[in-house]
Write a protein that holds these residues in place. Structure first.
Motif, PDB file in Angstrom:
ATOM      1  N   GLU A  50      86.520 -40.014  13.093  1.00 18.25           N
ATOM      2  CA  GLU A  50      85.111 -40.112  13.476  1.00 18.25           C
ATOM      3  C   GLU A  50      84.355 -38.859  13.057  1.00 18.25           C
ATOM      4  O   GLU A  50      83.234 -38.936  12.544  1.00 18.25           O
ATOM      5  CB  GLU A  50      84.993 -40.331  14.985  1.00 18.25           C
ATOM      6  N   GLN A  53      83.863 -38.882   9.349  1.00 18.29           N
ATOM      7  CA  GLN A  53      82.814 -39.833   8.992  1.00 18.29           C
ATOM      8  C   GLN A  53      81.432 -39.238   9.272  1.00 18.29           C
ATOM      9  O   GLN A  53      80.510 -39.400   8.476  1.00 18.29           O
ATOM     10  CB  GLN A  53      83.001 -41.139   9.765  1.00 18.29           C
ATOM     11  N   GLU A  54      81.288 -38.528  10.386  1.00 17.44           N
ATOM     12  CA  GLU A  54      80.014 -37.872  10.701  1.00 17.44           C
ATOM     13  C   GLU A  54      79.673 -36.834   9.640  1.00 17.44           C
ATOM     14  O   GLU A  54      78.529 -36.756   9.175  1.00 17.44           O
ATOM     15  CB  GLU A  54      80.089 -37.198  12.068  1.00 17.44           C
ATOM     16  N   GLN A  56      80.737 -36.697   6.553  1.00 20.42           N
ATOM     17  CA  GLN A  56      80.427 -37.355   5.283  1.00 20.42           C
ATOM     18  C   GLN A  56      79.029 -37.962   5.308  1.00 20.42           C
ATOM     19  O   GLN A  56      78.291 -37.864   4.331  1.00 20.42           O
ATOM     20  CB  GLN A  56      81.471 -38.428   4.966  1.00 20.42           C
ATOM     21  N   SER A  57      78.644 -38.566   6.432  1.00 22.90           N
ATOM     22  CA  SER A  57      77.301 -39.155   6.506  1.00 22.90           C
ATOM     23  C   SER A  57      76.232 -38.058   6.486  1.00 22.90           C
ATOM     24  O   SER A  57      75.185 -38.220   5.862  1.00 22.90           O
ATOM     25  CB  SER A  57      77.155 -40.040   7.738  1.00 22.90           C
ATOM     26  N   GLU A  58      76.508 -36.932   7.136  1.00 21.68           N
ATOM     27  CA  GLU A  58      75.569 -35.812   7.099  1.00 21.68           C
ATOM     28  C   GLU A  58      75.449 -35.273   5.674  1.00 21.68           C
ATOM     29  O   GLU A  58      74.354 -34.922   5.233  1.00 21.68           O
ATOM     30  CB  GLU A  58      76.015 -34.700   8.047  1.00 21.68           C
ATOM     31  N   GLU A  59      76.581 -35.222   4.976  1.00 18.53           N
ATOM     32  CA  GLU A  59      76.568 -34.734   3.597  1.00 18.53           C
ATOM     33  C   GLU A  59      75.771 -35.675   2.699  1.00 18.53           C
ATOM     34  O   GLU A  59      74.989 -35.230   1.864  1.00 18.53           O
ATOM     35  CB  GLU A  59      78.009 -34.611   3.081  1.00 18.53           C
ATOM     36  N   VAL A  60      75.944 -36.978   2.893  1.00 20.44           N
ATOM     37  CA  VAL A  60      75.187 -37.959   2.107  1.00 20.44           C
ATOM     38  C   VAL A  60      73.699 -37.822   2.405  1.00 20.44           C
ATOM     39  O   VAL A  60      72.870 -37.818   1.488  1.00 20.44           O
ATOM     40  CB  VAL A  60      75.692 -39.395   2.402  1.00 20.44           C
ATOM     41  N   GLU A  61      73.357 -37.682   3.691  1.00 19.87           N
ATOM     42  CA  GLU A  61      71.950 -37.501   4.064  1.00 19.87           C
ATOM     43  C   GLU A  61      71.386 -36.236   3.441  1.00 19.87           C
ATOM     44  O   GLU A  61      70.256 -36.221   2.949  1.00 19.87           O
ATOM     45  CB  GLU A  61      71.804 -37.453   5.580  1.00 19.87           C
ATOM     46  N   HIS A  62      72.189 -35.164   3.457  1.00 25.56           N
ATOM     47  CA  HIS A  62      71.752 -33.895   2.873  1.00 25.56           C
ATOM     48  C   HIS A  62      71.534 -34.051   1.368  1.00 25.56           C
ATOM     49  O   HIS A  62      70.548 -33.542   0.831  1.00 25.56           O
ATOM     50  CB  HIS A  62      72.773 -32.799   3.163  1.00 25.56           C
ATOM     51  N   GLN A  64      70.834 -36.835  -0.216  1.00 28.95           N
ATOM     52  CA  GLN A  64      69.645 -37.658  -0.425  1.00 28.95           C
ATOM     53  C   GLN A  64      68.383 -36.844  -0.196  1.00 28.95           C
ATOM     54  O   GLN A  64      67.407 -36.965  -0.951  1.00 28.95           O
ATOM     55  CB  GLN A  64      69.670 -38.872   0.505  1.00 28.95           C
TER      56      GLN A  64
END
Length: 119
Positions: A50, A53-54, A56-62, A64
């Motif tokens: 978990e 995953q958090e 990785q999602s923060e990295e993707v948001e960053h 973007q």
């Protein structure tokens, strides 16, 4: 002698059974510890997944946000000053420079001066 041998066999069988019972009890204790440790590791593994995953999602948001920031052209210092004057309610276009915009109405010429591309 027959009774004595029979009695000795039962004593030996009883001793073997007690050793086997002790060994089974020891194995049961070990198995309980292994199962508890396994449950702890499964929970920890789930938490780590978990957390990963958090991250990785923060990295993707960053990434973007960085892409959007890179795609949005930055205004030069002079254009930023013109934008500030425009937001304060003044014209910055060549036709009406410095005059007050009536009711802060938008001016296409001013917007072109601030945001238009110059080559």
């Amino acid at each position: 002698m027959e009774k004595r041998e029979l009695y000795d066999s039962f004593v030996q069988l009883e001793a073997d059974t007690k050793r086997m019972l002790a060994r089974i009890d020891e194995m049961q204790t070990d198995m309980t510890q292994i199962l508890e440790r396994n449950a702890e590791l499964e929970i920890e593994n789930q938490h780590l997944r978990e957390h990963l995953q958090e991250i990785q999602s923060e990295e993707v948001e960053h990434q973007q946000a960085t892409k959007q920031h890179e795609q949005t052209p930055q205004l030069s210092k002079s254009r930023a000053n013109l934008e500030k004057l425009y937001e304060e309610g003044f014209h910055v276009c060549y036709l009406m420079y410095g005059s007050r915009r009536i009711d802060d109405e938008p001016c296409a010429f001013c917007l072109d001066v601030i945001y238009g591309e110059r080559h």
